[in-house]
Every structure is written in C-alpha cells, then in structure tokens.
Motif scaffolding. Structure first.
Motif, PDB file in Angstrom:
ATOM      1  N   UNK A   1      41.516 -41.660   7.320  1.00 13.35           N
ATOM      2  CA  UNK A   1      41.323 -40.994   6.024  1.00 13.35           C
ATOM      3  C   UNK A   1      39.887 -41.259   5.570  1.00 13.35           C
ATOM      4  N   UNK A   2      39.105 -40.180   5.514  1.00 15.66           N
ATOM      5  CA  UNK A   2      37.724 -40.299   5.028  1.00 15.66           C
ATOM      6  C   UNK A   2      37.727 -39.970   3.540  1.00 15.66           C
ATOM      7  N   UNK A   3      37.197 -40.889   2.747  1.00 12.19           N
ATOM      8  CA  UNK A   3      37.267 -40.657   1.310  1.00 12.19           C
ATOM      9  C   UNK A   3      35.873 -40.487   0.710  1.00 12.19           C
ATOM     10  N   UNK A   4      35.814 -39.666  -0.299  1.00 13.76           N
ATOM     11  CA  UNK A   4      34.585 -39.576  -1.100  1.00 13.76           C
ATOM     12  C   UNK A   4      34.998 -39.667  -2.565  1.00 13.76           C
ATOM     13  N   UNK A   5      34.399 -40.642  -3.249  1.00 17.32           N
ATOM     14  CA  UNK A   5      34.739 -40.818  -4.660  1.00 17.32           C
ATOM     15  C   UNK A   5      33.939 -39.850  -5.519  1.00 17.32           C
ATOM     16  N   UNK A   6      34.548 -39.394  -6.580  1.00 16.82           N
ATOM     17  CA  UNK A   6      33.806 -38.599  -7.555  1.00 16.82           C
ATOM     18  C   UNK A   6      34.243 -39.028  -8.950  1.00 16.82           C
ATOM     19  N   UNK A   7      33.443 -38.652  -9.924  1.00 17.21           N
ATOM     20  CA  UNK A   7      33.736 -39.053 -11.305  1.00 17.21           C
ATOM     21  C   UNK A   7      33.677 -37.817 -12.192  1.00 17.21           C
ATOM     22  N   UNK A   8      34.757 -37.518 -12.849  1.00 16.63           N
ATOM     23  CA  UNK A   8      34.757 -36.386 -13.773  1.00 16.63           C
ATOM     24  C   UNK A   8      35.134 -35.096 -13.063  1.00 16.63           C
ATOM     25  N   UNK A   9      36.050 -34.344 -13.681  1.00 21.26           N
ATOM     26  CA  UNK A   9      36.542 -33.127 -13.032  1.00 21.26           C
ATOM     27  C   UNK A   9      35.427 -32.129 -12.743  1.00 21.26           C
ATOM     28  N   UNK A  10      34.506 -31.991 -13.681  1.00 28.15           N
ATOM     29  CA  UNK A  10      33.426 -31.010 -13.496  1.00 28.15           C
ATOM     30  C   UNK A  10      32.671 -31.286 -12.205  1.00 28.15           C
ATOM     31  N   UNK A  11      32.386 -32.572 -11.961  1.00 28.74           N
ATOM     32  CA  UNK A  11      31.659 -32.928 -10.743  1.00 28.74           C
ATOM     33  C   UNK A  11      32.512 -32.657  -9.509  1.00 28.74           C
ATOM     34  N   UNK A  12      33.813 -32.944  -9.608  1.00 29.95           N
ATOM     35  CA  UNK A  12      34.712 -32.720  -8.469  1.00 29.95           C
ATOM     36  C   UNK A  12      34.805 -31.252  -8.125  1.00 29.95           C
ATOM     37  N   UNK A  13      34.927 -30.421  -9.148  1.00 31.99           N
ATOM     38  CA  UNK A  13      35.041 -28.983  -8.890  1.00 31.99           C
ATOM     39  C   UNK A  13      33.738 -28.436  -8.310  1.00 31.99           C
ATOM     40  N   UNK A  14      32.627 -28.943  -8.799  1.00 32.13           N
ATOM     41  CA  UNK A  14      31.338 -28.491  -8.254  1.00 32.13           C
ATOM     42  C   UNK A  14      31.219 -28.882  -6.787  1.00 32.13           C
ATOM     43  N   UNK A  15      31.670 -30.096  -6.473  1.00 30.46           N
ATOM     44  CA  UNK A  15      31.629 -30.543  -5.071  1.00 30.46           C
ATOM     45  C   UNK A  15      32.450 -29.607  -4.188  1.00 30.46           C
ATOM     46  N   UNK A  16      33.642 -29.263  -4.655  1.00 28.32           N
ATOM     47  CA  UNK A  16      34.500 -28.380  -3.871  1.00 28.32           C
ATOM     48  C   UNK A  16      33.852 -27.008  -3.696  1.00 28.32           C
ATOM     49  N   UNK A  17      33.268 -26.508  -4.766  1.00 31.71           N
ATOM     50  CA  UNK A  17      32.692 -25.163  -4.698  1.00 31.71           C
ATOM     51  C   UNK A  17      31.478 -25.108  -3.796  1.00 31.71           C
ATOM     52  N   UNK A  18      30.822 -26.248  -3.621  1.00 38.67           N
ATOM     53  CA  UNK A  18      29.632 -26.251  -2.768  1.00 38.67           C
ATOM     54  C   UNK A  18      29.961 -26.680  -1.341  1.00 38.67           C
ATOM     55  N   UNK A  19      31.248 -26.875  -1.076  1.00 36.78           N
ATOM     56  CA  UNK A  19      31.658 -27.247   0.282  1.00 36.78           C
ATOM     57  C   UNK A  19      32.192 -26.008   0.997  1.00 36.78           C
ATOM     58  N   UNK A  20      32.318 -26.125   2.320  1.00 38.01           N
ATOM     59  CA  UNK A  20      32.896 -25.022   3.089  1.00 38.01           C
ATOM     60  C   UNK A  20      34.413 -25.178   3.104  1.00 38.01           C
ATOM     61  N   UNK A  21      35.152 -24.076   3.224  1.00 38.76           N
ATOM     62  CA  UNK A  21      36.608 -24.204   3.345  1.00 38.76           C
ATOM     63  C   UNK A  21      36.936 -25.114   4.532  1.00 38.76           C
ATOM     64  N   UNK A  22      37.808 -26.032   4.332  1.00 38.37           N
ATOM     65  CA  UNK A  22      38.179 -26.946   5.415  1.00 38.37           C
ATOM     66  C   UNK A  22      37.467 -28.280   5.350  1.00 38.37           C
ATOM     67  N   UNK A  23      36.419 -28.352   4.542  1.00 38.58           N
ATOM     68  CA  UNK A  23      35.702 -29.639   4.420  1.00 38.58           C
ATOM     69  C   UNK A  23      36.605 -30.704   3.805  1.00 38.58           C
ATOM     70  N   UNK A  24      37.443 -30.287   2.851  1.00 39.55           N
ATOM     71  CA  UNK A  24      38.303 -31.244   2.141  1.00 39.55           C
ATOM     72  C   UNK A  24      39.765 -30.850   2.307  1.00 39.55           C
ATOM     73  N   UNK A  25      40.602 -31.858   2.444  1.00 42.63           N
ATOM     74  CA  UNK A  25      42.023 -31.594   2.663  1.00 42.63           C
ATOM     75  C   UNK A  25      42.860 -31.905   1.426  1.00 42.63           C
ATOM     76  N   UNK A  26      42.578 -33.025   0.797  1.00 39.80           N
ATOM     77  CA  UNK A  26      43.331 -33.360  -0.417  1.00 39.80           C
ATOM     78  C   UNK A  26      42.361 -33.799  -1.510  1.00 39.80           C
ATOM     79  N   UNK A  27      42.853 -33.743  -2.726  1.00 38.17           N
ATOM     80  CA  UNK A  27      41.990 -34.085  -3.856  1.00 38.17           C
ATOM     81  C   UNK A  27      42.802 -34.773  -4.950  1.00 38.17           C
ATOM     82  N   UNK A  28      42.240 -35.809  -5.525  1.00 36.89           N
ATOM     83  CA  UNK A  28      42.821 -36.422  -6.715  1.00 36.89           C
ATOM     84  C   UNK A  28      42.176 -35.736  -7.912  1.00 36.89           C
ATOM     85  N   UNK A  29      42.998 -35.335  -8.852  1.00 38.35           N
ATOM     86  CA  UNK A  29      42.452 -34.625 -10.010  1.00 38.35           C
ATOM     87  C   UNK A  29      43.274 -34.976 -11.249  1.00 38.35           C
ATOM     88  N   UNK A  30      42.616 -35.003 -12.398  1.00 39.97           N
ATOM     89  CA  UNK A  30      43.327 -35.194 -13.653  1.00 39.97           C
ATOM     90  C   UNK A  30      44.417 -34.137 -13.749  1.00 39.97           C
TER      91      UNK A  30
END
Lengths: 349, 284
Positions: A50-79
C-alpha cells in the motif's frame, strides 16, 4: 566470504522479485492510515504494497486527484461531509453497498445523507471524533472548560493554542456566537470575524497536529481550541492530565470516510482494502493509529479494543457526545474561499 | 575543419550537459510556473489565462502583502546578526586557534549541520519554551521573575535561523580568511596601524567576498525557508513560503502559489543584483 556474498545477492534478488510480484494499492490518505500497524495485516493477507500519500484539507485532495491520471489513485480518505463535492466532480466510483454492511455502526456515524448521492453509495465512514476543547486539567479549572466563554474571558489569555484548521475552529467560534455550523455562510463570517480576532489575540500560537501536541505536552499552552480525543489520546500515557470535553455550546463532529477513486484499475483490491479497514480488527487499529486516535465508526471494534483504550476514547459517553455535536460546515467554493481569507487574515494579524 | 571550429564544437559539447540541465530543470519549470501564475482559480477549477490578477492581489491584499514584508524583515535581521556572529568566530578559528586544532574547531562549528533540519527546529521549540532550558536557567538564576514568551514569536524564528546560518557564514568567511597572506597584517602593523585598525581597514575589506557570498546564501535560503517559521514562529505571522504552502495545501490554488513563488524569485534576483559585484566565488 563468497558464500556470504552469494547469500546477500540472492536475498536482494528475492526481495526485488517479491517487490516486483507484489501488487500496489495507491491510497490518498490522512496520516492515521500511514501507520504500518494498520497496513501490514492487509499487505500480508493480499500480498500487496500500500503506497500512501498524505494530504491535508479536502480542497488540496481534490486538486491532487484532478491533476492525476485515471488509475494513479485507488482509494481515498475524505471528510464524509465532502463526499458530495468529490462526486460532483466525478472523482469517486460507486461502492457496492451490499458488500459493506453498516448495521453494526454507530447510527450517527453512518452519515448516509453525505456518503450516498442519488441512491448510490460512494463512501463509507470509518472513524469519527470531535473538534472541541482539549486542556491540561492540572493547569486549568475543568469547570471553566464546560463553556466556550472561558476562552474569551481573559482568564486564559496567553495559555491558549488554536488548532490550525479553519473549518472546525470557525465552526466553534460560530457556536460561541450562537451560529449553527450549517448556517455558517458568507454573512455569518462577518459576525464571527471579531470574536475570531479576539480569540487569536488571546492565544499564544496557531499550530498543526504535531505543534499542538507538543505545545500541550510541554506545558507551553494549557488549552487547545479545536482539539479533542484525536490529540490527547496519543499523549495519555505520557501525561494523563491532558483531557478534553464538549462544552455547553457543543462541539464539531468530524467523520472521515473511505472511497474508491474513479478510474482505478484495481477496484476489487480497493474494495478489499475498504472491507479490511471497516472490519472490527481494521477499525480497532485505525482507532488507535500512531498519528491520532478516534472513535471507530463500527461499534464491533469494541470487541477488539481493550477497556483502557475504550476509556481513553470515552466509549460509554458517545451517545451524549453524538447528540451534542454538529457536523463540519460544508461551504460552497465561494464561502470556502471567504473562510480561508478570514483565516489568513487571522494568522497574519 | 579549422582548429577554431573544432575548438568551438568541443566547447559547445562541454557546455551542453550543463545547458541542458539548466534548461530542463530550471528554465522550463520556471516558464511553466510563470504560465501557471497567469491562470486563476474559478471556484475550485484552475482556468488558464493571461491576466495579472494574482500579482495585483499580492500587492493589494494586506495579508499577502504583509507576507513579503515579514519575510524581508526576518531575512534582513537574520543575515545581519549571522554576519556579526560568524565573522569573529571565523577570524578566531583562522588566526587564534593553533593550526592543529583548526580542523577540530571547524568541525565543532558545523556539527549542528549533521542534524536533521526539522529535528533541529523542534529541538529549539523545546529549548525556547516557557518550561525549556533557557527560561528555567534564567528564572533559576534570578535574572527573570517569571518566564517570558520566546517560543511562537518572531524571535524564536530568528534564533532558529541564526543558529543555522552562522555555521554557513563561518565556513565561507573562514575559507576567505585562511587565504589571506599574513604579510598584509604585518605590513599594516609596520606602518603603525593598531590591531583594531588592521582588522577594520585591511582584513575586513579583504574578506568582503566571503562575507557577501555567505550573506547572499543566507538571504536566499532564509527567505525561501518554510520549516523554521512554521515550527518556531507559532503561525502568529506568515512568511512568503508559508503563504505559498497555504495556497497549495489548503486552497489548491496553484496559480496564486505560482505568482507568490515568482515574486520570491524576483526578490532573490534583486538581492543577487545588489551584491553581484562581490559574488566572485573564485575569491572565496
């Protein structure tokens, strides 16, 4: 010597081969999910890494997802309250609700109104707790902590720290001003500006999780607004005087959820991860994660947690606490920007 | 092929790796950052564009504008204090410490470099706290009636920075001092200069390249540092790097973060221009 070298080379080669074989699960997480004690059982059971990347704040998390390619991330912790924002932007995949049974959950922690959109489930809550007041009961009068007014009374000036996350603290300042978190809109921000600035003037510092823990543990401050069990529980062994409460005005309920990211190429593995995290064993490990503690959403974790751990989590008080807590504010984009502007103003003045 | 052409080609081939490196890892990313700074955030979407709105906001929004001044003030104070402490230290090591102990003295001077930057900052947080070593000692000795707040103030940030940069400056100034021939001082003394005049009128001007190089490095590293003010400053005021991180970490506002970064780059460039005449590394 030659044998030793050969063994080393074989060991390294075996390690590389094993690493090459192991599948990867990429998780966008909060720091509690980075605990090896939590991840190891799943990694071993499924022969994955399990490769993890920490993020802080939903806005930052959503931006990270939007700037990634489909398939880069499999699961996400979110408020949990922000699941709708992510779904609106097409970032989360539907969950097979029939495979994720929440019947043994604390009912208030299911938050289906937020995790189920138009009848489709997109996330499952996994952990919750409170942003409220944490304090050192050896240094303050615990009775004072039952009312938020104490923080504005002058009695604790210079002994207060503010948790550096705008949503819960603005929510608490709103509660002090008689504004429910659900009503915290742009107009209400004008009302809470003055009390927020007064609180800042009475405080010694504004700090992140580690800074807040350090400040309370070292006696640098005696009260932390925005703190809760997630902050004091990990310090309990070191200093049992560190405590928390929900004042008369109420506290804020935080609830984090786990979701599968849209576009994942490993939906089955992602689902297995969610099943593990929401299982009693996974829940107990997540609740007592090395980064911060919090209540498991699944009550069944109570069978795995020790009595001491449950006492620290205030297991028996949850019905009362849940009844008095309000959810985080859920601002739209403009209100969120206004909230962050207000927060920056507070930090800078 | 003429020898001149051959030499030109050889020169170009030798320079090419450095040129490509600079192009790939500086020029292109910098251009991308400038382009991003001209975009803007609409709701939570980044909209590409070519307007200067972000820059306008930096200089009109009091919170953002103050970040520039806070950074400049802290950096200026840190640089001056670090130079004032590092020069005598370097001079003592270079001229007063016996040659066989110099290496050891230098080693001791730069020993804190071996510690992680984050760990060092948190250590300072514990030392400077109201129940830390410093306050306990001052109160215990009766010099203070009660602890005063240093931690979570600008002073704590400055102390953390100075501790780090004195080491850096000591190295650059020492390497300059050690190259000076002792004949300069002897000649000045023969001509009647006092010890103080020798230092002030001969040694000090000759070490200016080392001082300015160290001061410039201090300026650049200090103004761009996020960790020290974040850990020691208590978030009671925000520097430029903290504001940049706020845009990235909280808002996901990459255009504004880029604009602030460009402003930071401009400040560093201006600082370079101001002391370029002394920045000749071969003299250090």
């Amino acid at each position: 010597m030659a044998l030793k070298h050969t063994c080393s080379i074989l060991a390294v080669t075996a390690g590389l081969a094993s690493a090459a074989q192991a599948e990867d699960l990429n998780a966008l997480i909060w720091c509690d999910h980075a605990d090896p004690e939590l991840l190891q059982p799943f990694e071993e059971a499924h022969d994955v890494r399990v490769n993890v990347k920490e993020y802080e704040g939903t806005a930052a998390g959503l931006t990270l997802l939007e700037q990634s390619r489909p398939g880069d991330w499999d699961v996400m912790v979110i408020d949990a309250v922000d699941v709708g924002r992510a779904v609106e932007r097409g970032l989360l995949a539907p969950l097979p609700a029939d495979q994720l049974n929440t019947s043994s959950y604390f009912p208030e922690a299911v938050l289906a109104d937020h995790t189920t959109i138009d009848g489709t489930s997109y996330a499952v809550t996994e952990k919750f707790g409170y942003n409220t007041i944490a304090y050192n009961k050896a240094a303050v009068d615990p009775a004072d902590m039952q009312n938020l007014d104490a923080l504005w009374s002058g009695k604790y000036d210079g002994r207060i720290a503010i948790y550096d996350y705008y949503l819960p603290v603005l929510g608490l300042v709103g509660l002090e001003a008689g504004i429910k978190t659900a009503d915290l809109d742009a107009a209400a921000l004008d009302t809470i500006r003055e009390p927020l600035m007064k609180l800042n003037a009475a405080s010694k510092q504004v700090s992140d999780v580690v800074g807040s823990q350090t400040a309370l543990a070292t006696g640098e401050v005696d009260v932390l607004i925005g703190g809760g069990e997630w902050l004091t529980a990990v310090l309990n062994a070191e200093n049992p005087d560190l405590d928390w409460t929900i004042p008369e005005q109420g506290g804020l309920l935080w609830a984090q959820s786990l979701a599968i990211v849209e576009g994942t190429e490993k939906p089955e593995l992602a689902l297995e991860f969610i099943k593990y995290i929401t299982s009693p064993e996974g829940q107990a490990r997540l609740a007592t994660s090395s980064c911060y503690w919090g209540m498991p959403a699944n009550k069944a974790a109570g069978d795995v947690l020790t009595d001491e751990q449950k006492a620290i989590l205030r297991w028996d008080d949850q019905p009362d606490y849940l009844a008095r807590a309000q959810l985080y504010p859920v601002p739209d984009a403009d209100t969120d920007a206004a909230m962050q502007d207000l927060w920056t103003d507070m930090l800078q003045n | 092929m003429s020898i001149e052409k051959q030499e030109k080609r050889q020169g170009a081939a030798l320079v090419a790796p450095a040129l490509l490196w600079t192009l790939g890892f500086f020029a292109i990313p910098f251009a991308a950052m400038v382009m991003m700074s001209l975009a803007h955030l609409e709701g939570r979407e980044i909209v590409q564009g070519h307007d200067l709105g972000n820059y306008l906001r930096i200089f009109t929004d009091p919170s953002l504008r103050r970040g520039i001044f806070v950074s400049l003030e802290i950096t200026a104070v840190v640089t001056v204090i670090s130079v004032l402490l590092a020069w005598p230290l370097a001079w003592i090591i270079a001229t007063r410490v016996p040659a066989r102990w110099r290496r050891m003295a230098l080693l001791l001077a730069v020993l804190p470099f071996w510690t992680s930057y984050v760990v060092r900052s948190y250590s300072w947080a514990l030392v400077l706290g109201e129940k830390g070593v410093v306050m306990n000692a001052l109160v215990g000795l009766g010099l203070l009636a009660e602890p005063v707040q240093i931690m979570a103030t600008r002073s704590a940030t400055i102390i953390g920075f100075v501790h780090f940069f004195v080491m850096l400056l000591t190295l650059t100034i020492y390497s300059n001092l050690i190259q000076l021939s002792p004949n300069y001082a002897r000649a000045a003394e023969d001509l009647g200069a006092s010890r103080w005049q020798v230092i002030r009128l001969v040694i000090l001007p000759l070490t200016l390249p080392g001082v300015m190089t160290g001061a410039f490095l201090t300026f650049v590293l200090c103004i761009g540092d996020y960790i020290t003010p974040q850990i020691l400053g208590g978030n009671n005021e925000l520097t430029l790097p903290q504001l940049i991180m706020l845009q990235l970490g909280r808002r996901g506002d990459f255009p504004m973060a880029s604009a602030l970064s460009v402003v930071l780059m401009v400040i560093v460039t201006l600082a370079y221009a101001a002391c370029a005449r002394w920045l000749k590394m071969e003299r250090v």
